[in-house]
Design a protein around this motif. Structure first.
Motif, PDB file in Angstrom:
ATOM      1  N   MET A   1       0.908  -1.146   0.055  1.00  0.00           N
ATOM      2  CA  MET A   1      -0.122   0.080   0.032  1.00  0.00           C
ATOM      3  C   MET A   1       0.904   1.207   0.071  1.00  0.00           C
ATOM      4  SD  MET A   1      -3.053   1.368  -0.115  1.00  0.00           S
ATOM      5  CE  MET A   1      -3.955  -0.146   0.131  1.00  0.00           C
ATOM      6  N   THR A   2       1.886   1.244   0.919  1.00  0.00           N
ATOM      7  CA  THR A   2       2.805   2.414   0.739  1.00  0.00           C
ATOM      8  C   THR A   2       3.469   2.647  -0.499  1.00  0.00           C
ATOM      9  OG1 THR A   2       3.407   1.772   3.167  1.00  0.00           O
ATOM     10  CG2 THR A   2       5.065   3.361   1.809  1.00  0.00           C
ATOM     11  N   ARG A   3       3.744   1.702  -1.344  1.00  0.00           N
ATOM     12  CA  ARG A   3       4.391   1.692  -2.684  1.00  0.00           C
ATOM     13  C   ARG A   3       3.355   2.245  -3.580  1.00  0.00           C
ATOM     14  NH1 ARG A   3       6.222  -3.010  -6.675  1.00  0.00           N
ATOM     15  NH2 ARG A   3       7.237  -1.744  -8.473  1.00  0.00           N
ATOM     16  N   PHE A   4       1.946   2.064  -3.634  1.00  0.00           N
ATOM     17  CA  PHE A   4       1.025   2.271  -4.393  1.00  0.00           C
ATOM     18  C   PHE A   4       0.867   3.966  -3.947  1.00  0.00           C
ATOM     19  CE2 PHE A   4      -3.438   3.816  -4.754  1.00  0.00           C
ATOM     20  CZ  PHE A   4      -3.731   3.314  -6.160  1.00  0.00           C
ATOM     21  N   PHE A   5       1.062   4.252  -2.780  1.00  0.00           N
ATOM     22  CA  PHE A   5       0.846   5.439  -2.377  1.00  0.00           C
ATOM     23  C   PHE A   5       1.749   6.287  -3.079  1.00  0.00           C
ATOM     24  CE2 PHE A   5       0.953   9.168   0.799  1.00  0.00           C
ATOM     25  CZ  PHE A   5      -0.267   9.460   0.460  1.00  0.00           C
ATOM     26  N   ARG A   6       2.979   6.144  -2.837  1.00  0.00           N
ATOM     27  CA  ARG A   6       4.157   6.768  -3.492  1.00  0.00           C
ATOM     28  C   ARG A   6       3.999   6.850  -4.982  1.00  0.00           C
ATOM     29  NH1 ARG A   6       9.095   3.866  -0.058  1.00  0.00           N
ATOM     30  NH2 ARG A   6       8.778   4.690   1.869  1.00  0.00           N
ATOM     31  N   LEU A   7       3.471   5.941  -5.543  1.00  0.00           N
ATOM     32  CA  LEU A   7       3.571   5.891  -6.868  1.00  0.00           C
ATOM     33  C   LEU A   7       2.563   6.780  -7.420  1.00  0.00           C
ATOM     34  CD1 LEU A   7       4.909   4.538  -9.561  1.00  0.00           C
ATOM     35  CD2 LEU A   7       2.955   2.934  -9.361  1.00  0.00           C
ATOM     36  N   PHE A   8       1.277   6.943  -6.584  1.00  0.00           N
ATOM     37  CA  PHE A   8       0.144   7.799  -7.068  1.00  0.00           C
ATOM     38  C   PHE A   8       0.617   9.363  -6.666  1.00  0.00           C
ATOM     39  CE2 PHE A   8      -3.554  10.025  -5.590  1.00  0.00           C
ATOM     40  CZ  PHE A   8      -4.422   9.821  -6.744  1.00  0.00           C
ATOM     41  N   LEU A   9       1.426   9.511  -5.519  1.00  0.00           N
ATOM     42  CA  LEU A   9       2.046  11.000  -5.569  1.00  0.00           C
ATOM     43  C   LEU A   9       3.000  11.348  -6.582  1.00  0.00           C
ATOM     44  CD1 LEU A   9       2.717  10.866  -1.594  1.00  0.00           C
ATOM     45  CD2 LEU A   9       0.626  12.132  -2.732  1.00  0.00           C
ATOM     46  N   ALA A  10       3.868  10.529  -7.100  1.00  0.00           N
ATOM     47  CA  ALA A  10       4.895  10.611  -8.200  1.00  0.00           C
ATOM     48  C   ALA A  10       3.808  11.030  -9.519  1.00  0.00           C
ATOM     49  CB  ALA A  10       5.443   9.305  -8.640  1.00  0.00           C
ATOM     50  N   ALA A  11       2.572  10.226  -9.667  1.00  0.00           N
ATOM     51  CA  ALA A  11       1.850  10.764 -11.113  1.00  0.00           C
ATOM     52  C   ALA A  11       1.376  11.945 -10.751  1.00  0.00           C
ATOM     53  CB  ALA A  11       0.755   9.409 -10.815  1.00  0.00           C
ATOM     54  N   LEU A  12       0.965  12.451  -9.553  1.00  0.00           N
ATOM     55  CA  LEU A  12       0.248  13.766  -9.358  1.00  0.00           C
ATOM     56  C   LEU A  12       1.291  14.713  -9.632  1.00  0.00           C
ATOM     57  CD1 LEU A  12      -2.102  13.373  -6.189  1.00  0.00           C
ATOM     58  CD2 LEU A  12      -2.474  13.266  -8.785  1.00  0.00           C
ATOM     59  N   ARG A  13       2.579  14.507  -9.035  1.00  0.00           N
ATOM     60  CA  ARG A  13       3.740  15.685  -9.164  1.00  0.00           C
ATOM     61  C   ARG A  13       4.188  15.394 -10.646  1.00  0.00           C
ATOM     62  NH1 ARG A  13       5.540  13.320  -4.105  1.00  0.00           N
ATOM     63  NH2 ARG A  13       6.950  11.726  -5.352  1.00  0.00           N
ATOM     64  N   GLY A  14       3.754  14.588 -11.411  1.00  0.00           N
ATOM     65  CA  GLY A  14       4.592  14.570 -12.814  1.00  0.00           C
ATOM     66  C   GLY A  14       6.211  14.352 -12.767  1.00  0.00           C
ATOM     67  N   SER A  15       6.557  13.457 -11.965  1.00  0.00           N
ATOM     68  CA  SER A  15       8.133  13.455 -11.630  1.00  0.00           C
ATOM     69  C   SER A  15       8.630  12.715 -12.839  1.00  0.00           C
ATOM     70  CB  SER A  15       8.389  12.407 -10.451  1.00  0.00           C
ATOM     71  OG  SER A  15       7.446  11.147 -10.333  1.00  0.00           O
ATOM     72  N   GLU A  16       7.870  12.303 -13.917  1.00  0.00           N
ATOM     73  CA  GLU A  16       8.538  11.532 -15.024  1.00  0.00           C
ATOM     74  C   GLU A  16       7.729  11.825 -16.191  1.00  0.00           C
ATOM     75  OE1 GLU A  16       9.206   7.293 -14.873  1.00  0.00           O
ATOM     76  OE2 GLU A  16       9.659   7.401 -12.747  1.00  0.00           O
ATOM     77  N   THR A  17       8.569  12.133 -17.445  1.00  0.00           N
ATOM     78  CA  THR A  17       7.948  12.837 -18.491  1.00  0.00           C
ATOM     79  C   THR A  17       8.263  11.740 -19.784  1.00  0.00           C
ATOM     80  OG1 THR A  17       9.772  14.248 -18.848  1.00  0.00           O
ATOM     81  CG2 THR A  17       7.904  15.073 -17.628  1.00  0.00           C
ATOM     82  N   ASN A  18       9.186  10.980 -19.681  1.00  0.00           N
ATOM     83  CA  ASN A  18       9.782  10.028 -20.775  1.00  0.00           C
ATOM     84  C   ASN A  18       9.557   8.908 -20.373  1.00  0.00           C
ATOM     85  OD1 ASN A  18      11.449   8.537 -22.569  1.00  0.00           O
ATOM     86  ND2 ASN A  18      12.266  10.349 -23.160  1.00  0.00           N
ATOM     87  N   PHE A  19       8.427   7.921 -21.150  1.00  0.00           N
ATOM     88  CA  PHE A  19       8.108   6.652 -20.937  1.00  0.00           C
ATOM     89  C   PHE A  19       8.431   5.751 -22.146  1.00  0.00           C
ATOM     90  CE2 PHE A  19       5.442   9.795 -19.015  1.00  0.00           C
ATOM     91  CZ  PHE A  19       5.251   9.441 -17.715  1.00  0.00           C
ATOM     92  N   THR A  20       9.813   5.775 -22.454  1.00  0.00           N
ATOM     93  CA  THR A  20      10.493   4.854 -23.322  1.00  0.00           C
ATOM     94  C   THR A  20      11.008   3.724 -23.114  1.00  0.00           C
ATOM     95  OG1 THR A  20      12.250   6.341 -23.674  1.00  0.00           O
ATOM     96  CG2 THR A  20      10.425   6.539 -25.271  1.00  0.00           C
ATOM     97  N   SER A  21      11.234   3.606 -21.429  1.00  0.00           N
ATOM     98  CA  SER A  21      11.752   2.570 -20.901  1.00  0.00           C
ATOM     99  C   SER A  21      11.095   2.172 -19.689  1.00  0.00           C
ATOM    100  CB  SER A  21      13.311   2.731 -20.744  1.00  0.00           C
ATOM    101  OG  SER A  21      13.319   3.851 -19.989  1.00  0.00           O
ATOM    102  N   GLY A  22      11.416   1.231 -19.203  1.00  0.00           N
ATOM    103  CA  GLY A  22      11.075   0.580 -17.971  1.00  0.00           C
ATOM    104  C   GLY A  22       9.728   0.010 -17.727  1.00  0.00           C
ATOM    105  N   SER A  23       9.137  -0.094 -16.642  1.00  0.00           N
ATOM    106  CA  SER A  23       7.826  -1.047 -16.582  1.00  0.00           C
ATOM    107  C   SER A  23       6.678  -0.371 -17.353  1.00  0.00           C
ATOM    108  CB  SER A  23       7.610  -1.154 -15.000  1.00  0.00           C
ATOM    109  OG  SER A  23       6.182  -1.740 -15.056  1.00  0.00           O
ATOM    110  N   ILE A  24       6.263  -1.017 -18.289  1.00  0.00           N
ATOM    111  CA  ILE A  24       5.050  -0.680 -19.111  1.00  0.00           C
ATOM    112  C   ILE A  24       3.809  -0.334 -18.147  1.00  0.00           C
ATOM    113  CG2 ILE A  24       3.246  -1.236 -20.855  1.00  0.00           C
ATOM    114  CD1 ILE A  24       5.249  -2.593 -22.415  1.00  0.00           C
ATOM    115  N   ASN A  25       3.698  -1.207 -17.088  1.00  0.00           N
ATOM    116  CA  ASN A  25       2.579  -0.925 -16.432  1.00  0.00           C
ATOM    117  C   ASN A  25       2.797   0.006 -15.520  1.00  0.00           C
ATOM    118  OD1 ASN A  25       1.411  -3.280 -17.079  1.00  0.00           O
ATOM    119  ND2 ASN A  25       2.113  -4.507 -15.294  1.00  0.00           N
TER     120      ASN A  25
END
Length: 461
Positions: free
Chosen positions: A1-25
């Motif tokens: 749950m903690t990991r999900f919450f961190r990922l959710f916050l990262a999505a809201l902050r927009g910490s990543e803008t390039n999605f050509t590598s890493g996990s597709i999910n």
């Protein structure tokens, strides 16, 4: 749950803008969360507007419905340009060329303002004629022409809000696009009841107040987008020099936008015809139809968040030379969308009366809205795949293929079928509703068949 919450916050902050590598999910999640929240607020905007307007009366709802059926032409241009902006900007980001992406956004602004003037001025001058042409009676035209005029005058805000959001999404800045829509629609939600019913020194404006609130909110949203795109340090920065006309980029932009715009113009034209057909059955039927459409938008728009995420992933990964990763992203996004809409469809089908009852209590209006909503729910699973796969083709820059599919499904199937069922077979408004559900299902089937052929992987933009 903690990991999900961190990922959710990262999505809201927009910490990543390039999605050509890493996990597709992970990429789908980071992009889709802000896009879904963006569309949730957009759908709330549509529902809140009709909620407050419904308190004025059936005629006010009909005014909004008739105006927006024609305004969809403006939306079509806006969404078409937004599709092109997202495709071109995401491709440049995938290629590692943010400076060219900034120049592209500058040209998007120029084209958007030009189209806004070309579409908005005739709407302002011909407001009464528009309502008359759509079947409005003399009283409706007299009371609603101010609303129609104001809405068309806001064409620059309408188009820029869409096209700049598309640019931000293509750049991977989905969180910024989300914030701009939250500002625009949050302001509208607060101001709508104030301007409609009056508050303190603010006089009650009736249905006109809805137009004023909407225009104010959209304008503030555009100002935030312009700030986000011109500030130092942004992933895509628009400079003053980028606003000088670049014929090469404009030609490329219009080439891609032509297909995207054509798709929505085709769909819009079919909706205009369907609304005109529904209006022959009376204002109560138009009101019920309008309420059902707004409720439908409430669930479909969040699904467009997943579809837009798929489009961005397709554009960036094609730019990075990874077509297989792009394809996998689309199928996963489509499956998630299907699960979501299946659950929502079941809920709305079972609770249609309760949901519609929040907006109107007129038995005739409620009966029409409930029937329309339930018929649409039958096609929700098809809607889910159709919107994601079609938007993925657009994200690849292949806007021509979805345009041809739209012509077949909407003009060659939906319109004739609606007329035959409603008039010739005397199904009444039900015939229109079933024609829509069938046509959307056919669109999904055709889009999937085309996507599986893989020609979209070779498109250059």
């Amino acid at each position: 749950m903690t990991r999900f919450f961190r990922l959710f916050l990262a999505a809201l902050r927009g910490s990543e803008t390039n999605f050509t590598s890493g996990s597709i999910n992970r990429a789908i999640f980071l992009l889709s969360v802000p896009m879904i929240l963006e569309m949730v607020m957009e759908s709330l905007f549509a529902v809140v507007d009709v909620f407050f307007v419904a308190r004025i009366g059936t005629e006010a709802i009909a005014t909004v419905g008739l105006t927006e059926s024609v305004l969809t032409i403006v939306y079509s241009i806006a969404i078409g340009l937004s599709t092109a902006a997202s495709a071109l900007v995401s491709r440049r980001i995938g290629e590692g060329n943010p400076r060219e992406a900034g120049t592209t956004v500058g040209q998007v602004i120029l084209v958007s303002l030009t189209m806004a003037v070309l579409l908005g001025v005739p709407g302002v001058l011909l407001a009464e004629n528009i309502l008359q042409l759509m079947g409005g009676n003399a009283q409706l035209v007299a009371n609603g022409s101010g609303f129609t005029r104001m809405i068309f005058a806001s064409a620059p805000a309408i188009i820029l809000l869409h096209t700049l959001s598309g640019s931000l999404r293509g750049a991977g800045e989905a969180s910024l696009a989300m914030r701009s829509l939250w500002i625009a629609n949050g302001v509208n939600i607060v101001l709508c009841p104030v301007f409609i019913f009056g508050f303190g020194p603010v006089p009650a404006m009736g249905v006109m107040g809805s137009a004023v609130a909407t225009t104010t909110g959209r304008s503030l949203g555009v100002l935030y987008q312009l700030y986000a795109l011109t500030r130092t340090g942004s992933s895509v920065q628009v400079r003053k020099a980028d606003l000088s006309p670049d014929t090469g980029i404009i030609r490329n932009l219009l080439s891609v936008a032509a297909g995207g715009t054509g798709q929505f113009l085709i769909g819009s034209a079919s909706w205009v015809f369907l609304t005109r057909l529904v209006s022959t059955f009376g204002s109560e039927v138009v009101a019920g139809y309008t309420i059902a459409i707004r409720i439908l938008v409430f669930t479909i728009l969040p699904s467009w968040g997943l579809a837009n995420a798929a489009a961005t992933l397709v554009g960036q990964n094609l730019g990075a030379g990874q077509p297989d990763r792009a394809e996998t992203s689309v199928w996963r996004a489509a499956f998630c969308n299907m699960v979501f809409l299946l659950l929502v469809g079941i809920g709305f089908y079972l609770g249609a009366h309760e949901v519609v009852g929040l907006f109107d209590h007129d038995p005739r209006v409620v009966a029409v809205a409930v029937e329309c909503l339930r018929v649409f729910c039958v096609g929700y699973v098809a809607f889910a795949y159709g919107m994601v796969v079609s938007q993925a083709l657009n994200g690849a820059g292949d806007t021509r293929t979805p345009t041809l599919i739209n012509i077949v499904c909407f003009w060659l199937v939906e319109i004739p079928l609606a007329y035959v069922l409603a008039e010739r077979m005397q199904w009444g408004p039900s015939g229109v509703f079933w024609a829509v559900a069938f046509s959307e299902t056919l669109l999904a089937v055709l889009a999937i068949l085309v996507f599986r052929r893989g020609r979209w992987k070779l498109i250059q933009v």
